[in-house]
Design an enzyme around this catalytic site. Structure first.
Site, PDB file in Angstrom:
ATOM      1  N   HIS A 166       0.882  -1.170   0.000  1.00 25.01           N
ATOM      2  CA  HIS A 166       0.000   0.000   0.000  1.00 25.01           C
ATOM      3  C   HIS A 166       0.918   1.217   0.000  1.00 25.01           C
ATOM      4  O   HIS A 166       1.697   1.403   0.938  1.00 25.01           O
ATOM      5  CB  HIS A 166      -0.918  -0.007   1.231  1.00 25.01           C
ATOM      6  CG  HIS A 166      -1.972  -1.078   1.159  1.00 25.01           C
ATOM      7  ND1 HIS A 166      -2.415  -1.784   2.251  1.00 25.01           N
ATOM      8  CD2 HIS A 166      -2.658  -1.565   0.088  1.00 25.01           C
ATOM      9  CE1 HIS A 166      -3.343  -2.651   1.863  1.00 25.01           C
ATOM     10  NE2 HIS A 166      -3.499  -2.542   0.551  1.00 25.01           N
ATOM     11  N   GLU A 206       1.508   3.343   3.086  1.00 21.00           N
ATOM     12  CA  GLU A 206       1.966   2.692   4.319  1.00 21.00           C
ATOM     13  C   GLU A 206       3.474   2.513   4.169  1.00 21.00           C
ATOM     14  O   GLU A 206       3.944   1.553   3.565  1.00 21.00           O
ATOM     15  CB  GLU A 206       1.226   1.370   4.527  1.00 21.00           C
ATOM     16  CG  GLU A 206      -0.273   1.595   4.701  1.00 21.00           C
ATOM     17  CD  GLU A 206      -1.109   0.323   4.728  1.00 21.00           C
ATOM     18  OE1 GLU A 206      -0.535  -0.788   4.800  1.00 21.00           O
ATOM     19  OE2 GLU A 206      -2.355   0.437   4.675  1.00 21.00           O
ATOM     20  N   HIS A 250       2.946  -3.776   6.396  1.00 20.16           N
ATOM     21  CA  HIS A 250       1.900  -2.776   6.227  1.00 20.16           C
ATOM     22  C   HIS A 250       1.913  -1.793   7.397  1.00 20.16           C
ATOM     23  O   HIS A 250       2.752  -1.904   8.291  1.00 20.16           O
ATOM     24  CB  HIS A 250       0.526  -3.468   6.145  1.00 20.16           C
ATOM     25  CG  HIS A 250       0.295  -4.230   4.880  1.00 20.16           C
ATOM     26  ND1 HIS A 250      -0.703  -3.919   3.982  1.00 20.16           N
ATOM     27  CD2 HIS A 250       0.935  -5.296   4.348  1.00 20.16           C
ATOM     28  CE1 HIS A 250      -0.662  -4.759   2.957  1.00 20.16           C
ATOM     29  NE2 HIS A 250       0.318  -5.612   3.156  1.00 20.16           N
ATOM     30  N   GLU A 302       1.487  -5.531  10.505  1.00 21.74           N
ATOM     31  CA  GLU A 302       1.003  -4.149  10.623  1.00 21.74           C
ATOM     32  C   GLU A 302       1.921  -3.487  11.635  1.00 21.74           C
ATOM     33  O   GLU A 302       2.008  -3.936  12.782  1.00 21.74           O
ATOM     34  CB  GLU A 302      -0.442  -4.141  11.123  1.00 21.74           C
ATOM     35  CG  GLU A 302      -1.417  -4.854  10.188  1.00 21.74           C
ATOM     36  CD  GLU A 302      -1.793  -4.033   8.968  1.00 21.74           C
ATOM     37  OE1 GLU A 302      -1.418  -2.842   8.903  1.00 21.74           O
ATOM     38  OE2 GLU A 302      -2.462  -4.571   8.081  1.00 21.74           O
TER      39      GLU A 302
END
Length: 436
Positions: A78, A81, A208, A298
């Site tokens: 992404h 990110e 991410h 994440e």
């Protein structure tokens, strides 16, 4: 030149965000600093024509060595990110630096593993996000590629096929891709899938931002929503995936504490579907199409943290990035040979009680991540009799277990078939159903 050295060293001290040209320069600086253990190659181009560069670390760059596992880190899928991208650039500099300083742990890792680092899977989206800058970065600007397609919703959906096969006892690994799939995905996705086809990756993580948690497959739930929440969707390797996620979480500065960004995740890990269901993601695709186990990391509440936050983030993730990479060396590995010691590529390795097989690579070597315990392992290949061994896996380095397969006796075609009792010569061979 001394000047080159100086600029490399100063680059090391101050952390800043890297736009495309800066990132490429940083990667090539590492390559020239550590030329004998690195290689840079491109796996393809983004929509706007930027290279998707991979930096490889190995004691034999450019070559797969039998019994040496392949590992990958993928960042910045992404575009907005960005922490993963910066951490992977820094991690590359760190590996080079520590190797040159003869840090035994890093030297061993580079000698025993082939490490592939793709700092940015979405360089076009990054440029859009970077134009906004850290202060104004919204939740979505720059997330997708140049066509505004979310790359983590762009892989062929093999989950639906898998969930069907589970009910019908069909294939449990290397599921077939849909016809014409090449024309249904973005160029960045296509490049990554071709990359997976060209290397026998065993372990992977994709980085991410937007939360702080280690997320493991499956991402897509088997059934619809129940009271607005989706339900835990376990893979056959659920225990291993939990251990992999925990490895990262506990080695990380604060992920394991569970409370981050206003969310609570016990031990800092979560099953993807039990958090929220996601279709056509990269992580599930790795598991269903290749031998690779991938989790999704994440790493920050803030998707585009200011440069001043990067040193703390690096220190929080450094040990976790190394510890997770070391997990590729657990379980069992070995060669599959015929009786003349020729390797059998694409042989299938199955473990009793875990409904997910892996296949040997082109050199006949296979790798199977497993937790400590005793396992019954079978190697099989078309035209050979399957062979089964029992093996005990400890907590340390992978146990080596080689297989030597005998050719199956040629069936006499004139004999009337026994009534539906196929495969009398090899009762252990599972009946293969569904498309090969």
């Amino acid at each position: 030149s001394a000047l080159g050295k100086q600029s490399y060293k100063s680059q090391f001290k101050d952390f800043q965000h890297h736009k495309y040209e800066d990132m490429v320069r940083a990667l090539f600086a590492v390559q020239s600093e550590c030329p004998y253990i690195t290689r840079i190659y491109s796996i393809g181009h983004s929509v706007e024509g930027r290279h998707l560069y991979v930096l490889e670390f190995s004691d034999n760059p450019g070559n797969h060595e039998a019994l040496e596992p392949e590992f990958k880190y993928v960042g910045n899928m992404h575009g907005n990110e960005v922490l993963g991208r910066e951490l992977l650039i820094k991690f590359s500099q760190f590996l080079c630096e520590e190797y040159r300083n003869r840090n035994q742990r890093i030297v061993r890792l580079i000698h025993d593993t082939r490490i592939h680092i793709l700092p940015s899977m979405n360089p076009d989206g990054y440029e859009v996000a970077a134009r906004q800058g850290p202060e104004f970065n919204g939740y979505l600007v720059g997330r997708g590629n140049a066509r505004e397609i979310d790359l983590n919703r762009d892989f062929p959906d093999l989950n639906a096929l898998m969930y069907y096969y589970e009910k019908t006892k069909g294939r449990n690994h290397h599921l077939p891709l849909p016809d014409n799939w090449e024309h249904q995905v973005q160029p960045e996705t296509l490049a990554v899938i071709k990359w997976m086809q060209n290397y026998n990756f065993i372990l992977s993580a994709n980085l991410h931002g937007g939360a702080v948690v280690a997320n493991y497959p499956f991402d897509k739930s088997r059934d619809g929503r129940i009271r607005g929440r989706t339900t835990y969707s376990a893979t056959p390797d659920d225990k291993i995936f939990r251990k992999l996620a925990r490895t990262y979480s506990y080695a990380h500065g604060w992920m394991h504490k569970g409370w981050n960004c206003g969310d609570y995740f016990d031990e800092g890990i979560t099953n993807g579907a039990s958090w929220y269901s996601l279709s056509k993601g990269m992580q599930d695709f790795n598991y269903l199409y290749t031998n690779c186990f991938e989790i999704t990391l994440e790493l920050s509440c803030d998707k585009f943290p200011p440069a001043s936050a990067l040193p703390r983030e690096w220190l929080g993730n450094r040990e976790a990035l190394v510890s997770y990479l070391e997990q590729v060396h657990h379980g069992i590995k070995g060669m599959v040979y015929d009786e003349n010691n020729n390797p059998i590529s694409k042989a299938e390795i199955s473990v009793a009680g875990i409904n997910h097989d892996v296949t040997a690579g082109v050199d006949g070597d296979y790798f199977r991540l497993l937790l400590p315990g005793t396992y019954t392992v079978t190697a099989s290949a078309p035209g050979y009799l399957p062979f089964t061994s029992t093996v005990t896996v400890g907590p340390a380095e992978a146990i080596q277990l080689h297989f030597y397969l005998k050719p199956a006796p040629k069936q006499n075609l004139k004999v009337k078939p026994h009534h539906g009792r196929r495969n009398l010569s090899s009762p252990k061979a599972p009946l293969k159903l569904g498309p090969r």
